[in-house]
Design an enzyme around this catalytic site. Structure first.
Site, PDB file in Angstrom:
ATOM      1  N   CYS A 165       0.811  -1.222   0.000  1.00  0.00           N
ATOM      2  CA  CYS A 165       0.000   0.000   0.000  1.00  0.00           C
ATOM      3  C   CYS A 165       0.842   1.269   0.000  1.00  0.00           C
ATOM      4  CB  CYS A 165      -0.944  -0.012   1.190  1.00  0.00           C
ATOM      5  SG  CYS A 165      -1.814  -1.575   1.331  1.00  0.00           S
ATOM      6  N   HIS A 303      -3.329   7.722   6.058  1.00  0.00           N
ATOM      7  CA  HIS A 303      -3.451   6.384   5.476  1.00  0.00           C
ATOM      8  C   HIS A 303      -4.840   5.829   5.784  1.00  0.00           C
ATOM      9  CE1 HIS A 303      -2.232   2.604   3.810  1.00  0.00           C
ATOM     10  NE2 HIS A 303      -2.414   1.963   4.946  1.00  0.00           N
ATOM     11  N   GLU A 314      -1.997   5.439  13.699  1.00  0.00           N
ATOM     12  CA  GLU A 314      -1.498   6.536  12.859  1.00  0.00           C
ATOM     13  C   GLU A 314      -1.713   7.891  13.530  1.00  0.00           C
ATOM     14  OE1 GLU A 314      -1.855   8.433   8.360  1.00  0.00           O
ATOM     15  OE2 GLU A 314      -3.327   6.935   9.007  1.00  0.00           O
ATOM     16  N   LYS A 336     -10.059   7.567   1.973  1.00  0.00           N
ATOM     17  CA  LYS A 336     -10.442   6.171   1.705  1.00  0.00           C
ATOM     18  C   LYS A 336     -11.859   5.885   2.186  1.00  0.00           C
ATOM     19  CE  LYS A 336      -5.768   4.097   1.814  1.00  0.00           C
ATOM     20  NZ  LYS A 336      -4.922   5.210   2.268  1.00  0.00           N
ATOM     21  N   HIS A 341      -9.822   1.542  -0.591  1.00  0.00           N
ATOM     22  CA  HIS A 341      -8.356   1.468  -0.526  1.00  0.00           C
ATOM     23  C   HIS A 341      -7.812   0.915  -1.836  1.00  0.00           C
ATOM     24  CE1 HIS A 341      -4.348   1.025   0.686  1.00  0.00           C
ATOM     25  NE2 HIS A 341      -4.472   0.218   1.726  1.00  0.00           N
ATOM     26  N   PHE A 400       1.738  -3.426   4.034  1.00  0.00           N
ATOM     27  CA  PHE A 400       2.076  -4.736   4.593  1.00  0.00           C
ATOM     28  C   PHE A 400       3.583  -4.949   4.482  1.00  0.00           C
ATOM     29  CE2 PHE A 400      -2.222  -7.102   3.759  1.00  0.00           C
ATOM     30  CZ  PHE A 400      -2.821  -6.317   4.713  1.00  0.00           C
TER      31      PHE A 400
END
Length: 412
Positions: A165, A303, A314, A336, A341, A400
């Site tokens: 991502c 994010h 975050e 998002k 996403h 990830f």
């Protein structure tokens, strides 16, 4: 090597679940309208998750010749469409002699998964002779960059960064570095992804990473809401034209923003569980690189995927990276909530949204916040867009494998 050169954005373009161009995208983003619907790309009956952010009414023939179309997975088609819009906005044509000074860097997380899935079934059912000779170039991730390079005659750097991502932000940041050190005058960059297929929905579903709010798709992506239950998969592309500042000025280009900071880090911790230290380090590096302080930041496109752990982690990292005083004043939003996403394409779209937000002096909202998570202690622009002058904006992407990338944009 000389002094580091300044990098500016002169064109942007997008295809995403909100719209197939900038105007349609901003119209919905500014009004807080969701692009999430029930899945139509395959029969999702029996899947725990049956919703996604699909691109709607996309006509690839507006950008690509029919005979070329069958050689491209859909993520490549999105990249060419968004690039067409960005190049037109930048009023950029690449004459032969400029070609070696123009590069392409498009982030892609997974690549042609729908085509891989399709031909996996074909080879099992009908044998290897039924595999198209275009199968490999249709599916490999770097072909978004490859096709853009071929279409526009960009003969410099041509590669793809794949970091889940974070792919887009790494691609954009690395593209900026290439311009900064004088290895290109122009970089076409961003990210593209299209993996709304049974394998991806099934795979992310097996991780219990996806929202299962199938009855109300438009409310499924809900970062910072107490009742969030996972992310919603989206698809699409966001493209930026980066240019060396003096070159852009000399050709009379309209400058949209300066890309002034880039910071990266790795959690070195866990494949999917985020650390606090990693995001703090990426943001801190980007702030230092941009030669600003945390208090200079007006807007952060977070994010914010709507996972129970990631969202609050975050926000804590933001507070640590920019300081409490700045965190009390900054506007944060997770777009998002509207787009889903886009995985490897997320940062490309979010960079485009940041520049649109700067141009319109408007913070796009985080929608679907019905019960704000009590641990959320930063202004996340709930439900309604907010007017605000944006001089400096930051974009976070965390992937990830614990990979983090942060960009800082400044108004010029």
């Amino acid at each position: 090597m000389g002094m580091r050169k300044r990098v500016v954005v002169t064109g942007i373009g997008t295809v995403n679940p909100l719209g197939n161009n900038l105007e349609a995208t901003w119209d919905k983003a500014s009004r807080g309208i969701s692009g999430i619907t029930r899945i139509t790309k395959f029969d999702a009956t029996g899947f725990p998750t049956q919703i996604a952010g699909e691109v709607k009414d996309f006509d690839p023939l507006a950008y690509i010749e029919k005979k070329e179309l069958k050689k491209m997975d859909i993520f490549i088609q999105y990249a060419l469409a968004a690039c067409d819009e960005a190049m037109k906005m930048a009023e950029l044509e690449i004459p032969e002699e400029l070609g070696p000074d123009v590069g392409v860097s498009i982030g892609v997380g997974i690549g042609g998964l729908p085509t891989i899935e399709q031909y996996s079934n074909i080879v099992k059912e009908r044998g290897p002779k039924k595999i198209t000779p275009f199968f490999i170039p249709m599916t490999i991730s770097n072909m978004a960059s490859g096709y853009i390079s071929m279409k526009y005659g960009a003969k410099g750097y041509n590669a793809t960064t794949t970091s889940a991502c974070s792919s887009s932000n790494h691609s954009i940041g690395d593209a900026a570095r290439i311009v900064e050190r004088g290895d290109a005058k122009i970089m076409i960059t961003g990210g593209a992804e299209s993996t709304i297929s049974s394998l991806a929905i099934g795979g992310f579903g097996a991780m219990k990473a996806l929202s299962r709010r199938n009855d109300t798709p438009e409310k499924a992506s809900r970062p910072y809401d107490r009742d969030r239950d996972g992310f919603v998969l989206g698809e699409g592309c966001g493209i930026l034209i980066l240019e060396e500042y003096e070159f852009a000025r000399a050709r009379g280009a309209k400058i949209l923003a300066e890309l002034s900071g880039y910071g990266v880090s790795s959690d070195a911790y866990h494949i999917t569980v985020p650390s606090l230290e990693g995001p703090v380090l990426a943001m801190s590096k980007a702030i230092a690189d941009a030669d600003i302080s945390g208090e200079d930041i007006d807007y952060i496109n977070a994010h914010g995927t709507a996972t129970p752990v990631g969202d609050i982690n975050e926000l804590r990292a933001i507070r640590l990276a920019i300081g409490d005083k700045a965190a009390d004043k900054v506007s944060v939003s997770a777009t998002k909530s509207m787009t889903g996403h886009l995985l490897g394409g997320a940062g490309g779209l979010e960079a485009v949204l940041i520049i649109l937000a700067m141009q319109n002096s408007l913070i796009p909202p985080t929608i679907n916040i019905e019960n704000l998570d009590p641990d959320c202690d930063v202004d996340v622009t709930p439900n309604v867009a907010r007017e605000r002058e944006i001089q400096v904006a930051m974009s976070n992407s965390f992937g990830f494998g614990g990979t983090n990338a942060t960009l800082v944009f400044k108004k010029i």
